[in-house]
Design an enzyme around this catalytic site. Sequence first.
Site: not given
Ligand code: F6P
Length: 354
Positions: A82, A135
């Site tokens: 982010k 994903d």
């Molecule tokens: O895009 C990879 C992923 O692991 C997704 O499957 C999941 O929704 C997201 O990232 C989780 O993100 P974070 O690590 O920010 O919780």
Amino acid sequence: MKTQKRLGILTSGGDCPGLNAVIRAVVNHAISTYGWEVVGIPYATKGLLERKAIPLSLHGLDLRGIDPLLNMGGTILGSINKGDTLDRIDEIITCYHDLELDALIGIGGDGSLAILNKLRAVGNWQFIAIPKTIDNDVALTDRVVGFDTAVNTIVDSLNRLTFTAASHDRIMIVEVMGRSAGHLALHSGIAGGADVILIPEIAYKIGEICQHLAELREKWGRKFAIVVVAEGIKIAEDSALYPSCQTPTCGIGQYIADEIRNCSHNELDIRVSVLGHIQRGGIPTALDRLVATAFGKTAVDLVAAGETGKMVAWHNGQVEAVALDAVLLHSPLHVTTNSYLVETARALGIYIGK
Ligand code: F6P
């Protein structure tokens, strides 16, 4: 013409197993074949903004001759998923030039690659992309780094859950990641022997799931079941309990459990496992190491050939270059509802919706 390059490499977005294997391949090939200097940019665009570049060397991480990067999970460069990158494009481009980079290799999923591609276009960078994501939703490539390990991690969990489910005649609900795509749930569900697989791309009905579970018991004598639920599914049309449930806040696995409990009149013993970030960890599988190594090698060759705006992609057992613009146009890639894997699941009697 200058042939000695200063090559930057960064990892961006959610981490996954195999990133370090890519870094290893890029560093080895760029230094030993081309004699370039390679620097790692920590935490992706954050590192660029802070003008940080870590020198990477062939033997920098050796431990008594052991090369740990090939099988180490995560990323030694750190990552972010982010930030306010798009508001600071000019600043990042200035920092890139201050770091005196001749080219950049970026390892990321579709979101990160879209940002890096924008920076490439505006900053006129020489940039090559390497796809990674658990994903599996990056278009125009048959394989991405990280997906195979995540599938195997889930399958391992399903194997474990099957025996405890069978011992207690329970319904095990297993919530898996994947964002808006169902590849992770579909692949692991089939390979792990699931009885129900719910993915964002295919609508399902709670009533049909309950009927399927009843049939398993009555027709086939199966008193337990494994239900794999992708985190991105929407609430069912015939939902009785949670009209306002929206992922990811409501906990979709728990929602499915409550709905099944309700429609089975509390007769089923149900437990929920949310696998979460366990799916992102672990030692990369042999396949992920192979893909990572081949991608890293080819990305360096593309830099040497003067290419830019390209992504390495796996097609028919080979690594090719595809236009990053085209990849992004078709990403995120979703499960095709009549794909051979969906048909395979149905043929095997797995409930997957309609
Ligand atoms: O895009 C990879 C992923 O692991 C997704 O499957 C999941 O929704 C997201 O990232 C989780 O993100 P974070 O690590 O920010 O919780």
